[in-house]
Design a protein around this motif. Sequence first.
Motif, PDB file in Angstrom:
ATOM      1  N   ARG A 127       0.860  -1.342   0.095  1.00  0.00           N
ATOM      2  CA  ARG A 127      -0.106   0.045  -0.080  1.00  0.00           C
ATOM      3  C   ARG A 127       0.643   1.072  -0.040  1.00  0.00           C
ATOM      4  NH1 ARG A 127      -4.011   2.586   4.699  1.00  0.00           N
ATOM      5  NH2 ARG A 127      -4.933   3.999   3.155  1.00  0.00           N
ATOM      6  N   ILE A 128       1.806   1.289   0.658  1.00  0.00           N
ATOM      7  CA  ILE A 128       2.751   2.395   0.834  1.00  0.00           C
ATOM      8  C   ILE A 128       3.479   2.611  -0.510  1.00  0.00           C
ATOM      9  CG2 ILE A 128       5.137   3.106   1.907  1.00  0.00           C
ATOM     10  CD1 ILE A 128       4.129   1.946   4.459  1.00  0.00           C
ATOM     11  N   ALA A 129       3.875   1.592  -1.078  1.00  0.00           N
ATOM     12  CA  ALA A 129       4.501   1.718  -2.515  1.00  0.00           C
ATOM     13  C   ALA A 129       3.852   2.324  -3.556  1.00  0.00           C
ATOM     14  CB  ALA A 129       5.299   0.494  -2.989  1.00  0.00           C
ATOM     15  N   SER A 130       2.657   1.838  -3.601  1.00  0.00           N
ATOM     16  CA  SER A 130       1.573   2.299  -4.381  1.00  0.00           C
ATOM     17  C   SER A 130       0.779   3.373  -3.942  1.00  0.00           C
ATOM     18  CB  SER A 130       0.668   1.286  -5.104  1.00  0.00           C
ATOM     19  OG  SER A 130       1.555   0.270  -5.901  1.00  0.00           O
ATOM     20  N   PHE A 131       1.089   4.055  -2.884  1.00  0.00           N
ATOM     21  CA  PHE A 131      -0.024   5.053  -2.536  1.00  0.00           C
ATOM     22  C   PHE A 131      -0.094   6.290  -3.343  1.00  0.00           C
ATOM     23  CE2 PHE A 131      -1.079   8.308   0.400  1.00  0.00           C
ATOM     24  CZ  PHE A 131      -2.069   8.091   0.964  1.00  0.00           C
ATOM     25  N   THR A 132       0.822   6.594  -4.167  1.00  0.00           N
ATOM     26  CA  THR A 132       1.114   7.692  -4.957  1.00  0.00           C
ATOM     27  C   THR A 132       0.108   7.465  -6.309  1.00  0.00           C
ATOM     28  OG1 THR A 132       2.943   6.987  -6.032  1.00  0.00           O
ATOM     29  CG2 THR A 132       3.068   8.702  -4.459  1.00  0.00           C
ATOM     30  N   HIS A 133      -0.102   6.140  -6.479  1.00  0.00           N
ATOM     31  CA  HIS A 133      -1.122   5.764  -7.642  1.00  0.00           C
ATOM     32  C   HIS A 133      -2.479   6.408  -7.676  1.00  0.00           C
ATOM     33  CE1 HIS A 133      -2.798   2.720 -10.266  1.00  0.00           C
ATOM     34  NE2 HIS A 133      -2.198   3.590 -11.110  1.00  0.00           N
ATOM     35  N   ARG A 134      -2.778   6.621  -6.263  1.00  0.00           N
ATOM     36  CA  ARG A 134      -4.202   7.155  -6.118  1.00  0.00           C
ATOM     37  C   ARG A 134      -4.075   8.627  -5.349  1.00  0.00           C
ATOM     38  NH1 ARG A 134      -8.579   3.169  -6.206  1.00  0.00           N
ATOM     39  NH2 ARG A 134      -7.543   1.262  -6.823  1.00  0.00           N
ATOM     40  N   HIS A 135      -2.928   9.017  -4.830  1.00  0.00           N
ATOM     41  CA  HIS A 135      -2.759  10.073  -4.165  1.00  0.00           C
ATOM     42  C   HIS A 135      -1.597  11.002  -4.891  1.00  0.00           C
ATOM     43  CE1 HIS A 135      -4.379   7.443  -1.290  1.00  0.00           C
ATOM     44  NE2 HIS A 135      -5.040   8.600  -0.701  1.00  0.00           N
ATOM     45  N   ARG A 136      -1.992  11.915  -5.744  1.00  0.00           N
ATOM     46  CA  ARG A 136      -1.102  12.475  -6.643  1.00  0.00           C
ATOM     47  C   ARG A 136      -0.770  13.923  -6.270  1.00  0.00           C
ATOM     48  NH1 ARG A 136      -3.467   9.841 -12.167  1.00  0.00           N
ATOM     49  NH2 ARG A 136      -3.501   7.812 -11.264  1.00  0.00           N
ATOM     50  N   SER A 137       0.441  14.281  -5.948  1.00  0.00           N
ATOM     51  CA  SER A 137       0.868  15.659  -5.635  1.00  0.00           C
ATOM     52  C   SER A 137       2.040  16.048  -6.637  1.00  0.00           C
ATOM     53  CB  SER A 137       1.611  15.819  -4.409  1.00  0.00           C
ATOM     54  OG  SER A 137       2.567  14.783  -4.264  1.00  0.00           O
ATOM     55  N   ARG A 138       2.179  17.448  -6.704  1.00  0.00           N
ATOM     56  CA  ARG A 138       2.971  18.171  -7.844  1.00  0.00           C
ATOM     57  C   ARG A 138       3.903  18.649  -6.978  1.00  0.00           C
ATOM     58  NH1 ARG A 138       1.551  22.027 -11.749  1.00  0.00           N
ATOM     59  NH2 ARG A 138       0.283  22.935 -10.253  1.00  0.00           N
ATOM     60  N   LEU A 139       5.338  18.654  -7.576  1.00  0.00           N
ATOM     61  CA  LEU A 139       6.580  19.549  -6.994  1.00  0.00           C
ATOM     62  C   LEU A 139       6.703  20.490  -8.170  1.00  0.00           C
ATOM     63  CD1 LEU A 139       8.359  16.835  -5.180  1.00  0.00           C
ATOM     64  CD2 LEU A 139       7.436  18.844  -4.096  1.00  0.00           C
TER      65      LEU A 139
END
Length: 290
Positions: A127-139
């Motif tokens: 879940r931690i590794a793929s968390f950014t698949h559904r939670h997307r932030s920009r830098l």
Amino acid sequence: MASVLESPDINNKLEDLSGVVLKPGENPYNALIEACDDDPAKIQELYAAHRVRRNAQQRDKFLASDFTELIIDPYLLRLENPKIEPGFDIWLMPLHRMHITTLEVAFSRTASEIEALKETLKPSIPRIASFTHRHRSRLVKPMISYDLSAFALSFLPSAGEPGLSPPPTAPDAVPVQAAGDAYSYHHLRRDMWGLARDAGVTVASRYVVPSAHVTLGRYLTGADHAAPERRRAWVDAIDEVNAWLRAEVWDEPAAELVGEWVVGQERGMDVRVGTLWYGGGRTVLVGEGF
């Protein structure tokens, strides 16, 4: 008797220059979010304040009349052969090892201790590794940051800047639970801390500061910075690069370089263990990208 090596951290504390005060026992990333009223623009302002103040602080140290020396990492110096590149006194992070640390769970622990932490975290790692698949932030807004021991490419959480990245690779039909500037990179760090805590791990990071940076290199000797004019040439060169980034890359759709990073695009989080300080160690799991 062998000499005792000191970590560069002892003489180069990465202090939080944002002005946010942490409360004991709380998720440290919540403090900044609450101090900013969960406003993306205010979060970006605090990240910007931290890196601008730190660069100004470090510029003063480079140019000070009582300058003594750079802060050389003795461990790295003994790992590298400085004669590989004659005439240069810096170590460049290999491209395949460049990384941004979203969350450091532990540091300066034995291999067996790290293995025990990994086993505790193991059920939650997918879940931690793929968390950014559904939670997307920009830098956004890349800039060179530096101190007396190293230099890095730093970013700010997005706050209303135009999107510059290519679209996700099709198909991208997954329901995204959090995206846009309201879900900042700092929110992602907060959630990573929470996921680790919920898995039963006590997070013991070296530092918690409003910074999103990729280390580019470290100094191996002070030879190239021994004279005041050479140190001034160094900081002036960094200022020139940063001026170019602001003018030619920030918020520019037609720029040669994409001036933003959507965290998790192409590949998810890389959960790693080992000697990560120099980009080493090994991967446990890489999450799904988009």
